[in-house]
Design a protein around this motif. Structure first.
Motif, PDB file in Angstrom:
ATOM      1  N   PRO A   4       0.821  -1.216   0.000  1.00 12.38           N
ATOM      2  CA  PRO A   4       0.000   0.000   0.000  1.00 12.38           C
ATOM      3  C   PRO A   4       0.851   1.260   0.000  1.00 12.38           C
ATOM      4  CG  PRO A   4      -0.049  -1.070   2.142  1.00 12.38           C
ATOM      5  CD  PRO A   4       0.655  -2.006   1.219  1.00 12.38           C
ATOM      6  N   LYS A   5       0.421   2.266  -0.784  1.00  8.59           N
ATOM      7  CA  LYS A   5       1.155   3.530  -0.833  1.00  8.59           C
ATOM      8  C   LYS A   5       1.046   4.287   0.483  1.00  8.59           C
ATOM      9  CE  LYS A   5       0.741   4.250  -5.834  1.00  8.59           C
ATOM     10  NZ  LYS A   5       0.183   5.123  -6.916  1.00  8.59           N
ATOM     11  N   ASN A   6      -0.136   4.253   1.050  1.00 10.19           N
ATOM     12  CA  ASN A   6      -0.380   4.964   2.304  1.00 10.19           C
ATOM     13  C   ASN A   6      -0.985   4.007   3.326  1.00 10.19           C
ATOM     14  OD1 ASN A   6       0.310   7.721   1.322  1.00 10.19           O
ATOM     15  ND2 ASN A   6      -1.433   7.332  -0.030  1.00 10.19           N
ATOM     16  N   PRO A   7      -0.154   3.164   3.937  1.00  8.47           N
ATOM     17  CA  PRO A   7      -0.680   2.181   4.893  1.00  8.47           C
ATOM     18  C   PRO A   7      -1.374   2.861   6.065  1.00  8.47           C
ATOM     19  CG  PRO A   7       1.727   2.306   4.993  1.00  8.47           C
ATOM     20  CD  PRO A   7       1.307   3.087   3.808  1.00  8.47           C
ATOM     21  N   THR A   8      -2.459   2.216   6.517  1.00 11.32           N
ATOM     22  CA  THR A   8      -3.235   2.785   7.620  1.00 11.32           C
ATOM     23  C   THR A   8      -2.914   2.129   8.954  1.00 11.32           C
ATOM     24  OG1 THR A   8      -5.051   1.217   7.214  1.00 11.32           O
ATOM     25  CG2 THR A   8      -5.142   3.339   6.058  1.00 11.32           C
ATOM     26  N   THR A   9      -1.996   1.183   8.929  1.00 11.52           N
ATOM     27  CA  THR A   9      -1.621   0.508  10.166  1.00 11.52           C
ATOM     28  C   THR A   9      -0.121   0.227  10.183  1.00 11.52           C
ATOM     29  OG1 THR A   9      -1.971  -1.469  11.536  1.00 11.52           O
ATOM     30  CG2 THR A   9      -2.122  -1.751   9.149  1.00 11.52           C
ATOM     31  N   THR A  10       0.424   0.162  11.369  1.00  9.55           N
ATOM     32  CA  THR A  10       1.841  -0.191  11.514  1.00  9.55           C
ATOM     33  C   THR A  10       1.992  -1.663  11.896  1.00  9.55           C
ATOM     34  OG1 THR A  10       1.785   0.527  13.835  1.00  9.55           O
ATOM     35  CG2 THR A  10       2.487   2.150  12.186  1.00  9.55           C
ATOM     36  N   HIS A  41      -5.747  -3.015  -2.327  1.00  5.98           N
ATOM     37  CA  HIS A  41      -6.818  -2.071  -2.000  1.00  5.98           C
ATOM     38  C   HIS A  41      -7.916  -2.728  -1.182  1.00  5.98           C
ATOM     39  CE1 HIS A  41      -5.582   0.431  -5.763  1.00  5.98           C
ATOM     40  NE2 HIS A  41      -4.863   0.725  -4.703  1.00  5.98           N
ATOM     41  N   GLU A  44      -5.037  -4.427   3.197  1.00  6.43           N
ATOM     42  CA  GLU A  44      -3.613  -4.074   3.143  1.00  6.43           C
ATOM     43  C   GLU A  44      -2.745  -5.332   3.132  1.00  6.43           C
ATOM     44  OE1 GLU A  44      -2.261  -1.084   5.793  1.00  6.43           O
ATOM     45  OE2 GLU A  44      -3.792   0.358   5.196  1.00  6.43           O
TER      46      GLU A  44
END
Length: 255
Positions: A4-10, A41, A44
């Protein structure tokens, strides 16, 4: 590698090894970019798409060895890659789907990696080519003639003998126990219809959660040839729905 370009989780995410099609003789990982992006999409995911050796340069077991090396690398580098090592998925389409099934068996027997889920789409599984859907199939893109050529290139001197390994042709398996949960889809008019259906049924008989969606009136790799067709969109919608469910459901601890 794709992610993902902009991951929402670490947190570590699903790792998916995705294997391209092409009858083992041609094809590139880049041809799978559209499908890979859909996976990312949908949920992730870190996707590894190896450029395995093709049969025109190295026959069986080269492709399997490359796929297994990639899977082992994924497991051993999971932390660095941001992958949850207990959620390693594998999949592919056509020959890549066949290679997925081969890799599942080979990995189970090796005992070094545990696969949580597999996605072999309209897989190439049976070198004997005796199923009704294969016989006299002259469909577009892939048919019995192209299939014979592909198996001959892949198997070399073992072609048309009983010396073919189950690691090359999983339709020859005697036991399906211990294989991972599975999702697949296939066109009703394509040469791989029967071998795909048989594979899923054998998994189910072995007590493994396995699902097959069948799309009427379509040929091999219809979803890639006419991706904007209504039936192709339906197939990919159902694929992604099952994929999202799998990422929330299936885990397999590593040894």
């Amino acid at each position: 590698m794709y992610g993902p370009k902009n991951p929402t989780t670490t947190k570590p995410t699903t790792g998916l090894l995705w294997l391209h099609g092409g009858g083992y003789a041609n094809g590139l990982p880049e041809q799978e970019t559209g499908t890979i992006e859909e996976f990312i999409h949908t949920s992730e995911t870190i996707v590894i798409a190896p450029d395995y050796r093709l049969s025109i340069e190295a026959p069986f077991p080269a492709a399997l060895e490359d796929a297994y090396a990639s899977l082992l690398w994924m497991k051993n580098n999971a932390k660095t890659l941001g992958i949850n090592k207990n959620q390693l998925f594998i999949g592919g389409e056509s020959a890549g789907g066949g290679l997925t099934c081969c890799l599942s068996v080979y990995t189970k027997d090796k005992g070094e990696v545990n696969i949580a889920y597999q996605i072999p789409l309209y897989p190439m599984l049976d070198d004997r080519m005796q199923t009704p859907s294969m016989q006299d199939n002259n469909g577009p893109l892939w048919n019995i003639t192209s299939n014979k050529t592909a198996w001959k290139l892949y198997l070399g001197t073992a072609f048309k003998t009983d010396d073919v390994s189950v690691y090359a042709a999983p339709a020859r398996l005697n036991t399906y126990a211990g294989l991972p949960p599975t999702y697949s889809y296939v066109g009703r008019e394509e040469p791989f219809y029967d071998e795909t259906k048989n594979y899923i049924e054998q998994l189910q008989k072995a007590g493994i959660k396995a699902q097959l969606d069948v799309y009427q009136g379509v040929f091999h790799a219809f979803d890639l040839v006419v991706p904007k067709a209504k039936i192709s969109k339906k197939a990919h919608h159902n694929l992604m729905k099952n994929y999202k469910m799998a990422t929330k459901t299936f885990y397999q601890s590593q040894n």
